[in-house]
Motif scaffolding. Structure first.
Motif, PDB file in Angstrom:
ATOM      1  N   LYS A 250       0.827  -1.209   0.000  1.00 25.63           N
ATOM      2  CA  LYS A 250       0.000   0.000   0.000  1.00 25.63           C
ATOM      3  C   LYS A 250       0.863   1.261   0.000  1.00 25.63           C
ATOM      4  O   LYS A 250       0.576   2.229  -0.701  1.00 25.63           O
ATOM      5  CB  LYS A 250      -0.934  -0.001   1.213  1.00 25.63           C
ATOM      6  N   MET A 251       1.911   1.253   0.802  1.00 27.27           N
ATOM      7  CA  MET A 251       2.803   2.417   0.852  1.00 27.27           C
ATOM      8  C   MET A 251       3.478   2.655  -0.490  1.00 27.27           C
ATOM      9  O   MET A 251       3.569   3.784  -0.969  1.00 27.27           O
ATOM     10  CB  MET A 251       3.859   2.247   1.947  1.00 27.27           C
ATOM     11  N   LYS A 252       3.942   1.582  -1.131  1.00 28.91           N
ATOM     12  CA  LYS A 252       4.620   1.708  -2.426  1.00 28.91           C
ATOM     13  C   LYS A 252       3.652   2.216  -3.491  1.00 28.91           C
ATOM     14  O   LYS A 252       4.010   3.039  -4.341  1.00 28.91           O
ATOM     15  CB  LYS A 252       5.225   0.374  -2.840  1.00 28.91           C
ATOM     16  N   SER A 253       2.417   1.725  -3.439  1.00 33.01           N
ATOM     17  CA  SER A 253       1.412   2.168  -4.409  1.00 33.01           C
ATOM     18  C   SER A 253       1.123   3.661  -4.241  1.00 33.01           C
ATOM     19  O   SER A 253       1.029   4.406  -5.231  1.00 33.01           O
ATOM     20  CB  SER A 253       0.127   1.358  -4.212  1.00 33.01           C
ATOM     21  N   ALA A 254       1.005   4.088  -2.989  1.00 32.54           N
ATOM     22  CA  ALA A 254       0.756   5.502  -2.718  1.00 32.54           C
ATOM     23  C   ALA A 254       1.937   6.357  -3.156  1.00 32.54           C
ATOM     24  O   ALA A 254       1.758   7.468  -3.670  1.00 32.54           O
ATOM     25  CB  ALA A 254       0.478   5.700  -1.235  1.00 32.54           C
ATOM     26  N   ALA A 255       3.156   5.846  -2.981  1.00 33.39           N
ATOM     27  CA  ALA A 255       4.354   6.586  -3.383  1.00 33.39           C
ATOM     28  C   ALA A 255       4.398   6.782  -4.891  1.00 33.39           C
ATOM     29  O   ALA A 255       4.781   7.851  -5.382  1.00 33.39           O
ATOM     30  CB  ALA A 255       5.605   5.849  -2.902  1.00 33.39           C
ATOM     31  N   ARG A 256       3.998   5.737  -5.636  1.00 28.20           N
ATOM     32  CA  ARG A 256       3.968   5.851  -7.101  1.00 28.20           C
ATOM     33  C   ARG A 256       2.946   6.896  -7.535  1.00 28.20           C
ATOM     34  O   ARG A 256       3.199   7.691  -8.439  1.00 28.20           O
ATOM     35  CB  ARG A 256       3.648   4.497  -7.733  1.00 28.20           C
ATOM     36  N   LYS A 257       1.802   6.906  -6.886  1.00 24.35           N
ATOM     37  CA  LYS A 257       0.763   7.876  -7.217  1.00 24.35           C
ATOM     38  C   LYS A 257       1.208   9.285  -6.826  1.00 24.35           C
ATOM     39  O   LYS A 257       0.929  10.262  -7.525  1.00 24.35           O
ATOM     40  CB  LYS A 257      -0.524   7.513  -6.477  1.00 24.35           C
ATOM     41  N   TYR A 258       1.920   9.386  -5.713  1.00 23.11           N
ATOM     42  CA  TYR A 258       2.391  10.684  -5.223  1.00 23.11           C
ATOM     43  C   TYR A 258       3.338  11.322  -6.226  1.00 23.11           C
ATOM     44  O   TYR A 258       3.303  12.524  -6.470  1.00 23.11           O
ATOM     45  CB  TYR A 258       3.097  10.498  -3.871  1.00 23.11           C
ATOM     46  N   GLY A 259       4.218  10.491  -6.803  1.00 26.45           N
ATOM     47  CA  GLY A 259       5.148  11.029  -7.806  1.00 26.45           C
ATOM     48  C   GLY A 259       6.543  11.200  -7.255  1.00 26.45           C
ATOM     49  O   GLY A 259       7.162  10.239  -6.802  1.00 26.45           O
ATOM     50  N   ASP A 260       7.041  12.426  -7.271  1.00 28.32           N
ATOM     51  CA  ASP A 260       8.431  12.710  -6.930  1.00 28.32           C
ATOM     52  C   ASP A 260       8.613  12.791  -5.407  1.00 28.32           C
ATOM     53  O   ASP A 260       8.661  13.871  -4.820  1.00 28.32           O
ATOM     54  CB  ASP A 260       8.865  14.020  -7.591  1.00 28.32           C
ATOM     55  N   THR A 261       8.711  11.634  -4.766  1.00 35.96           N
ATOM     56  CA  THR A 261       8.908  11.621  -3.310  1.00 35.96           C
ATOM     57  C   THR A 261      10.297  12.145  -2.931  1.00 35.96           C
ATOM     58  O   THR A 261      10.471  12.694  -1.841  1.00 35.96           O
ATOM     59  CB  THR A 261       8.735  10.201  -2.743  1.00 35.96           C
ATOM     60  N   ALA A 262      11.268  11.982  -3.848  1.00 36.27           N
ATOM     61  CA  ALA A 262      12.622  12.499  -3.565  1.00 36.27           C
ATOM     62  C   ALA A 262      12.595  14.021  -3.458  1.00 36.27           C
ATOM     63  O   ALA A 262      13.272  14.615  -2.609  1.00 36.27           O
ATOM     64  CB  ALA A 262      13.588  12.059  -4.669  1.00 36.27           C
ATOM     65  N   HIS A 263      11.792  14.651  -4.323  1.00 32.21           N
ATOM     66  CA  HIS A 263      11.639  16.106  -4.273  1.00 32.21           C
ATOM     67  C   HIS A 263      10.998  16.520  -2.944  1.00 32.21           C
ATOM     68  O   HIS A 263      11.415  17.504  -2.314  1.00 32.21           O
ATOM     69  CB  HIS A 263      10.773  16.561  -5.450  1.00 32.21           C
ATOM     70  N   ALA A 264       9.985  15.763  -2.530  1.00 35.33           N
ATOM     71  CA  ALA A 264       9.323  16.056  -1.249  1.00 35.33           C
ATOM     72  C   ALA A 264      10.295  15.900  -0.086  1.00 35.33           C
ATOM     73  O   ALA A 264      10.257  16.690   0.868  1.00 35.33           O
ATOM     74  CB  ALA A 264       8.127  15.126  -1.062  1.00 35.33           C
ATOM     75  N   LEU A 265      11.162  14.913  -0.164  1.00 41.25           N
ATOM     76  CA  LEU A 265      12.161  14.705   0.892  1.00 41.25           C
ATOM     77  C   LEU A 265      13.117  15.881   0.963  1.00 41.25           C
ATOM     78  O   LEU A 265      13.439  16.382   2.053  1.00 41.25           O
ATOM     79  CB  LEU A 265      12.931  13.399   0.634  1.00 41.25           C
ATOM     80  N   ARG A 266      13.558  16.362  -0.209  1.00 37.61           N
ATOM     81  CA  ARG A 266      14.490  17.488  -0.232  1.00 37.61           C
ATOM     82  C   ARG A 266      13.835  18.754   0.333  1.00 37.61           C
ATOM     83  O   ARG A 266      14.450  19.498   1.098  1.00 37.61           O
ATOM     84  CB  ARG A 266      14.980  17.739  -1.666  1.00 37.61           C
ATOM     85  N   LYS A 267      12.573  18.982  -0.044  1.00 38.79           N
ATOM     86  CA  LYS A 267      11.884  20.174   0.443  1.00 38.79           C
ATOM     87  C   LYS A 267      11.636  20.108   1.950  1.00 38.79           C
ATOM     88  O   LYS A 267      11.768  21.105   2.660  1.00 38.79           O
ATOM     89  CB  LYS A 267      10.554  20.356  -0.295  1.00 38.79           C
TER      90      LYS A 267
END
Length: 475
Positions: A250-267
């Motif tokens: 479920k977490m991986k599926s949500a991450a794919r839908k979310y998109g750029d999680t790396a960008h969110a981590l940097r911000k």
């Protein structure tokens, strides 16, 4: 928000009149604008009418006032939903009155529109004249303007506000249900938990009626609630069943839908690090003169920073112009979450405007061929000076003994009797007027400037030398 935008439009040069059914004329007085005691007269005289009232009375307010508007004027609303208000404006405003749905995506505690988002909903055939004017007005102020339709606005806002507010309020009510000690938990805080707590507290500290209406007046919010509750129940079921793989899936599926999680981590890292950097700057400023701006009152506090903790600071207030002597060395405790530390330039400006300064004149003969302005620039590098200027330029040893000349006019010389005077006359006499900050020792600063001038090859006039001798400590 009505008060916030009253100040905004007033600063932009508009004449603003306000009205509220409570009849609070003291608010208008505080804002420096007239209160519309006669609405029948004020509405038809206005070029723009802005409705900024609770969501559940927006439509009836539009129905009451829109028909009274003059031809060619503009009707706007500042509401968190758009379909119902826009339909009401189209229905009740005369056909020759323009319409512009508006949603500022920030609250009244934000000090400036710069960097904020404002959503505009123009109506085809009813927004031609005023829409570009309002858009340019917001963009000139530094806002990001987003253009959309009323239906798309409400669908997106059902998540942007409906879901996020609902989740944060639910976290707050859950903590209340658990009878959890928030204050104690902060001792075990992680950066993410601290930021989350601050956002929860931010929402809980606002007007609860506003947040109730945001949840209840947008029809799309209920669908969002249903999806959120189902996901909470599903994730809780997986946790109870110790179904690790399904949870991870479920977490991986949500991450794919979310998109750029790396960008969110940097911000988010940038946000966390900015909090750490700000606190380290404050800690490193203990014992120094600092300034802090209070987010809500707008008041500036300047003084020597005595102590700095995770939650509050202790400041020895600096005595400024008009301050009563009895508050000298007064200590004040301030909560850090309410403060923004002034930049070096902001602090310099405050000291310049608010302290009682000392003025000294230093007269010198500058080296032959030297430029007085270049020497002035060197003096101005002293950070203890509020100002420095050239007050006089003359020829010869003594100011007033010879004909004064304009800056740059260094070629004409008077007849001078002795050889010594002739040599002296080749050097321009310049008087530099220094203004020393009121929180600095004027004698010490004058001595520093005089030392700099000597190092640059200037000859100090005798009266200045005597003054320096008095201020220099005996060895």
């Amino acid at each position: 928000m009505g008060q916030w935008f009253t100040r905004f439009f007033k600063q932009k040069g508009y004449e603003v009149t306000v009205w509220g059914k409570g009849g609070k004329t003291e608010i208008a007085s505080k804002l420096g604008v007239p209160f519309a005691s006669d609405l029948e007269k004020a509405v038809p005289e206005s070029d723009i009418l802005i409705v900024s009232v609770p969501i559940n009375v927006t439509e009836e307010t539009i129905a009451e006032f829109a028909p009274k508007m003059k031809s060619g004027s503009l009707l706007m609303d500042f509401t968190s939903i758009k379909v119902k208000p826009v339909e009401a404006m189209k229905k009740f405003a005369p056909s020759d009155v323009e319409i512009l749905g508006t949603h500022p995506m920030f609250g009244p505690t934000i000090p400036t529109i710069r960097g904020q988002t404002v959503i505009l909903v123009p109506v085809k055939g009813r927004s031609e004249k005023w829409f570009p004017v309002i858009r340019e007005l917001f963009e000139e102020g530094g806002a990001h303007v987003e253009i959309t339709t009323a239906a798309e606005h409400d669908r997106l806002v059902s998540v942007v506000q409906g879901l996020t507010h609902f989740a944060y309020i639910t976290i707050g009510t859950t903590i209340d249900r658990l009878d959890f000690d928030i204050k104690k938990s902060r001792k075990f805080v992680s950066p993410v938990y601290a930021i989350m707590l601050d956002f929860v507290g931010r929402i809980l500290g606002q007007n609860p009626y506003l947040y109730a209406l945001i949840q209840m007046e947008n029809p799309g919010v209920l669908e969002v609630h249903d999806a959120f509750i189902r996901e909470c129940e599903e994730l809780s079921r997986l946790v109870r069943a110790h179904d690790e793989e399904s949870f991870v899936k479920k977490m991986k599926s949500a991450a794919r839908k979310y998109g750029d999680t790396a960008h969110a981590l940097r911000k988010s890292d940038k946000l966390i690090n900015s909090r750490i950097t700000e606190y380290e700057t404050i800690l490193n400023s203990v014992g120094k003169v600092c300034g802090f701006s209070h987010f809500y009152s707008g008041k500036i506090h300047v003084g020597i920073l005595g102590k700095a903790g995770p939650d509050e600071i202790v400041l020895t207030k600096m005595v400024s112009k008009g301050t009563s002597p009895h508050i000298k060395n007064k200590f004040v405790k301030l909560k850090l979450e309410n403060l923004r530390m002034l930049s070096e330039s902001e602090l310099w400006e405050w000291r310049k405007e608010n302290l009682e300064h000392s003025t000294r004149d230093i007269s010198v003969l500058i080296p032959e061929g030297a430029d007085p302005e270049v020497i002035l620039n060197a003096i101005n590098t002293n950070k203890q000076l509020a100002a420095c200027e050239i007050s006089d330029i003359y020829k010869g040893v003594n100011q007033g003994d010879h004909k004064r000349i304009n800056r740059g006019d260094y070629k004409e010389f008077n007849r001078i009797e002795t050889e010594k005077e002739r040599e002296e006359a080749k050097r321009l006499g310049v008087t530099y007027r220094i203004t020393v900050f009121g929180d600095c020792d004027a004698n010490s600063v004058e001595a520093d400037v005089t030392s700099l001038l000597c190092g640059l090859g200037c000859r100090i006039r005798e009266k200045n030398l005597k003054q320096i001798e008095k201020t220099e400590p005996k060895r």
